[in-house]
Write a protein that holds these residues in place. Structure first.
Motif, PDB file in Angstrom:
ATOM      1  N   LEU A  10     -65.311   1.152 -47.613  1.00  0.00           N
ATOM      2  CA  LEU A  10     -63.875   1.242 -47.591  1.00  0.00           C
ATOM      3  C   LEU A  10     -63.213   0.891 -48.791  1.00  0.00           C
ATOM      4  O   LEU A  10     -62.127   1.261 -49.028  1.00  0.00           O
ATOM      5  N   PHE A  11     -63.868  -0.118 -49.543  1.00  0.00           N
ATOM      6  CA  PHE A  11     -62.883  -0.500 -50.630  1.00  0.00           C
ATOM      7  C   PHE A  11     -63.268   0.509 -52.020  1.00  0.00           C
ATOM      8  O   PHE A  11     -62.324   0.788 -52.739  1.00  0.00           O
ATOM      9  N   GLY A  12     -64.287   1.261 -51.893  1.00  0.00           N
ATOM     10  CA  GLY A  12     -64.571   2.309 -52.646  1.00  0.00           C
ATOM     11  C   GLY A  12     -63.584   3.220 -52.364  1.00  0.00           C
ATOM     12  O   GLY A  12     -62.972   4.043 -53.305  1.00  0.00           O
ATOM     13  N   LEU A  13     -63.223   3.641 -51.132  1.00  0.00           N
ATOM     14  CA  LEU A  13     -61.896   4.692 -50.780  1.00  0.00           C
ATOM     15  C   LEU A  13     -60.744   4.082 -51.241  1.00  0.00           C
ATOM     16  O   LEU A  13     -59.805   4.978 -51.695  1.00  0.00           O
ATOM     17  N   LEU A  14     -60.541   2.812 -51.287  1.00  0.00           N
ATOM     18  CA  LEU A  14     -59.380   1.979 -51.684  1.00  0.00           C
ATOM     19  C   LEU A  14     -59.232   2.167 -53.096  1.00  0.00           C
ATOM     20  O   LEU A  14     -57.932   2.570 -53.717  1.00  0.00           O
ATOM     21  N   TYR A  15     -60.332   2.252 -54.103  1.00  0.00           N
ATOM     22  CA  TYR A  15     -60.329   2.285 -55.391  1.00  0.00           C
ATOM     23  C   TYR A  15     -60.535   3.767 -55.995  1.00  0.00           C
ATOM     24  O   TYR A  15     -60.120   4.104 -57.084  1.00  0.00           O
ATOM     25  N   GLY A  16     -61.015   4.915 -55.024  1.00  0.00           N
ATOM     26  CA  GLY A  16     -61.143   6.010 -55.459  1.00  0.00           C
ATOM     27  C   GLY A  16     -62.334   6.104 -56.456  1.00  0.00           C
ATOM     28  O   GLY A  16     -62.172   7.020 -57.299  1.00  0.00           O
ATOM     29  N   GLU A  17     -63.529   5.501 -56.076  1.00  0.00           N
ATOM     30  CA  GLU A  17     -64.731   5.501 -56.870  1.00  0.00           C
ATOM     31  C   GLU A  17     -65.938   5.796 -56.281  1.00  0.00           C
ATOM     32  O   GLU A  17     -65.885   5.604 -54.891  1.00  0.00           O
ATOM     33  N   HIS A  64     -56.460   7.256 -54.236  1.00  0.00           N
ATOM     34  CA  HIS A  64     -56.836   5.765 -54.458  1.00  0.00           C
ATOM     35  C   HIS A  64     -55.494   4.971 -54.332  1.00  0.00           C
ATOM     36  O   HIS A  64     -54.323   5.716 -54.467  1.00  0.00           O
ATOM     37  N   LEU A  65     -55.556   4.018 -53.921  1.00  0.00           N
ATOM     38  CA  LEU A  65     -54.204   3.063 -53.916  1.00  0.00           C
ATOM     39  C   LEU A  65     -54.304   1.893 -55.055  1.00  0.00           C
ATOM     40  O   LEU A  65     -53.213   1.522 -55.509  1.00  0.00           O
ATOM     41  N   LEU A  66     -55.630   1.703 -55.735  1.00  0.00           N
ATOM     42  CA  LEU A  66     -55.688   0.938 -56.827  1.00  0.00           C
ATOM     43  C   LEU A  66     -56.855   1.314 -57.442  1.00  0.00           C
ATOM     44  O   LEU A  66     -57.974   1.403 -57.119  1.00  0.00           O
ATOM     45  N   SER A  67     -56.633   1.538 -58.958  1.00  0.00           N
ATOM     46  CA  SER A  67     -57.665   1.703 -59.704  1.00  0.00           C
ATOM     47  C   SER A  67     -58.135   0.563 -60.650  1.00  0.00           C
ATOM     48  O   SER A  67     -57.356  -0.348 -61.133  1.00  0.00           O
ATOM     49  N   ARG A  68     -59.569   0.328 -60.510  1.00  0.00           N
ATOM     50  CA  ARG A  68     -59.980  -1.136 -61.238  1.00  0.00           C
ATOM     51  C   ARG A  68     -59.885  -0.998 -62.582  1.00  0.00           C
ATOM     52  O   ARG A  68     -59.741  -2.017 -63.390  1.00  0.00           O
ATOM     53  N   HIS A  86     -57.702   0.811 -64.480  1.00  0.00           N
ATOM     54  CA  HIS A  86     -56.586   0.932 -65.036  1.00  0.00           C
ATOM     55  C   HIS A  86     -55.390  -0.084 -64.447  1.00  0.00           C
ATOM     56  O   HIS A  86     -54.518  -0.479 -65.113  1.00  0.00           O
ATOM     57  N   ASP A  87     -55.694  -0.872 -63.390  1.00  0.00           N
ATOM     58  CA  ASP A  87     -54.732  -1.856 -62.957  1.00  0.00           C
ATOM     59  C   ASP A  87     -55.710  -3.251 -62.583  1.00  0.00           C
ATOM     60  O   ASP A  87     -55.552  -4.032 -61.814  1.00  0.00           O
ATOM     61  N   MET A  88     -56.245  -3.756 -64.063  1.00  0.00           N
ATOM     62  CA  MET A  88     -57.094  -4.647 -64.083  1.00  0.00           C
ATOM     63  C   MET A  88     -56.282  -6.079 -63.406  1.00  0.00           C
ATOM     64  O   MET A  88     -56.662  -6.872 -62.976  1.00  0.00           O
ATOM     65  N   PHE A  89     -55.032  -6.026 -64.297  1.00  0.00           N
ATOM     66  CA  PHE A  89     -54.270  -7.250 -64.196  1.00  0.00           C
ATOM     67  C   PHE A  89     -53.685  -7.288 -62.712  1.00  0.00           C
ATOM     68  O   PHE A  89     -53.634  -8.392 -61.992  1.00  0.00           O
ATOM     69  N   THR A  90     -53.315  -6.250 -62.099  1.00  0.00           N
ATOM     70  CA  THR A  90     -52.934  -6.285 -60.794  1.00  0.00           C
ATOM     71  C   THR A  90     -54.111  -6.839 -59.727  1.00  0.00           C
ATOM     72  O   THR A  90     -53.891  -7.561 -58.732  1.00  0.00           O
ATOM     73  N   LEU A  91     -55.392  -6.202 -60.102  1.00  0.00           N
ATOM     74  CA  LEU A  91     -56.448  -6.653 -59.273  1.00  0.00           C
ATOM     75  C   LEU A  91     -56.691  -8.276 -59.560  1.00  0.00           C
ATOM     76  O   LEU A  91     -57.121  -8.952 -58.524  1.00  0.00           O
ATOM     77  N   LEU A  92     -56.664  -8.790 -60.862  1.00  0.00           N
ATOM     78  CA  LEU A  92     -56.521 -10.166 -60.929  1.00  0.00           C
ATOM     79  C   LEU A  92     -55.447 -10.963 -60.145  1.00  0.00           C
ATOM     80  O   LEU A  92     -56.018 -12.047 -59.519  1.00  0.00           O
ATOM     81  N   TYR A  93     -54.236 -10.606 -60.146  1.00  0.00           N
ATOM     82  CA  TYR A  93     -53.509 -11.256 -59.322  1.00  0.00           C
ATOM     83  C   TYR A  93     -53.770 -11.176 -57.975  1.00  0.00           C
ATOM     84  O   TYR A  93     -53.489 -12.447 -57.177  1.00  0.00           O
ATOM     85  N   ILE A  94     -54.288  -9.991 -57.424  1.00  0.00           N
ATOM     86  CA  ILE A  94     -54.673 -10.046 -55.880  1.00  0.00           C
ATOM     87  C   ILE A  94     -55.799 -11.053 -55.819  1.00  0.00           C
ATOM     88  O   ILE A  94     -56.046 -11.901 -54.772  1.00  0.00           O
TER      89      ILE A  94
END
Length: 344
Positions: free
Chosen positions: A130-137, A151-155, A157-165
């Motif tokens: 499910l998280f793979g679908l979210l990341y599109g990986e 994808h909704l979030l790219s690990r 390219h959106d590293m800092f967004t994932l860090l804040y989450i």
């Protein structure tokens, strides 16, 4: 015991009491007198966990750690809610999730005695998909045949967004632990003890949040207000835990920051997958015999990365529960209820 009588004392779950008395009377032809009373506060009661069927497999982690005492809240259900999510955030790949799902399903068939353990991993693998679908990986790739996966979030390219989450998840998870701890203290030692030992941490966090927001210019607030929150929390912690409470002041921040591993472990996994894919592509471009070399790099590289990803995701998810979460409320140390008698 005497020549004509004997006394047996023990524990039994309350919901099984009536049925057990009936069976004892039947087998002894009503020659047994049974006296029963509820557990007292000072009694060391053996514990039998009672969880819904869908969460029961996660009792494996409690058996591995320590049984909660009779009056403590059983954390099994909370682990059921959050362990697969943490695991999925870190592994988070459609391909890796499918492979691990298949492997654990086969292992469960071959080792039925370990079915609870594999049920946990099967659920965690499904959440990873499910998280793979979210990341599109898919095996580290965000594109398949030049088609970009939604994808909704790219690990990458959106590293800092994932860090804040990840840090946000830490704030929520740690505070859930504090709320459970407040309830445990309330049941065991009363309201004031719960306020001093647990509510003080909420006040401390409010003070830190106000200080940070003021420093960043998000709000305008008097330093005196911040000092009141911080000072009050320190006094309450000292009242509740003594010097130990003061020493543990930085722990709330270090515990929350520890959840950054949710981003870091996942990023290391996808980065290694990208390196494997890029290395294999170099061989594919050369053609001929090198194509076989590229295939071997993909198979061996991803096999190793999956094993590392599974191990890291499992251990770090478990660590976040045992260290950061349990430390806020869990004491444990009870004996597991083990009935004796004839087996049908």
């Amino acid at each position: 015991s005497t020549q004509s009588s004997f006394l047996i004392k023990g524990w039994i779950p309350s919901e099984e009491l009536s049925k057990s008395i009936e069976r004892l009377n039947k087998v002894s032809k009503n020659k047994i007198f049974v006296h029963f009373e509820p557990a007292k506060k000072e009694d060391k009661v053996p514990v039998k966990l009672k969880n819904p069927r869908y969460a029961k497999a996660f009792e494996f982690f409690i058996d591995l750690y320590s049984m909660p005492t009779y009056r403590e809240i059983d954390p099994t259900f909370f682990i059921f809610l959050t362990f697969p999510i943490f695991f999925g955030i870190m592994l988070g790949d459609i391909g890796y999730g499918i492979v691990s799902l298949a492997v654990f399903w086969l292992l469960k068939k071959r080792m039925p005695k370990a079915r609870n353990f594999f049920n946990i991993l099967l659920l965690a693998s499904f959440v990873s998909i499910l998280f793979g679908l979210l990341y599109g990986e898919f095996f580290g790739e965000e594109k398949i045949l030049e088609l970009e996966l939604p994808h909704l979030l790219s690990r990458v390219h959106d590293m800092f967004t994932l860090l804040y989450i990840s840090i946000g998840i830490g704030v929520v998870h740690v505070n859930i632990g504090l709320i459970i701890g407040f309830i445990n203290e309330l049941k065991s030692h009363g309201l004031m003890k719960a306020i001093y030992e647990k509510a003080s941490w909420f006040i401390l966090q409010i003070g830190i949040a106000l200080l940070a927001l003021s420093y960043l210019g998000k709000i305008s607030i008097s330093p005196l207000v911040v000092a009141v929150f911080l000072g009050l929390s320190i006094l309450m912690l000292f009242k509740g835990n003594g010097v130990k409470g003061i020493i543990e002041l930085p722990s709330i921040l270090t515990n929350i920051m520890s959840y950054a591993r949710l981003m870091a472990i996942g990023l290391s996994s996808v980065s290694l997958a990208v390196v494997i894919n890029d290395s294999a592509k170099e061989f594919f471009h050369k053609g001929g015999f090198f194509v076989l070399m590229g295939i071997l790099i993909l198979i061996i590289g991803h096999a190793i990365n999956i094993m590392l990803g599974l191990l890291g995701s499992f251990l770090h998810s478990l660590r976040l529960h045992y260290v950061e979460f349990f430390s806020k409320f869990f004491h444990g140390g009870a004996k597991k209820y083990q009935p004796f008698g004839a087996k049908e």
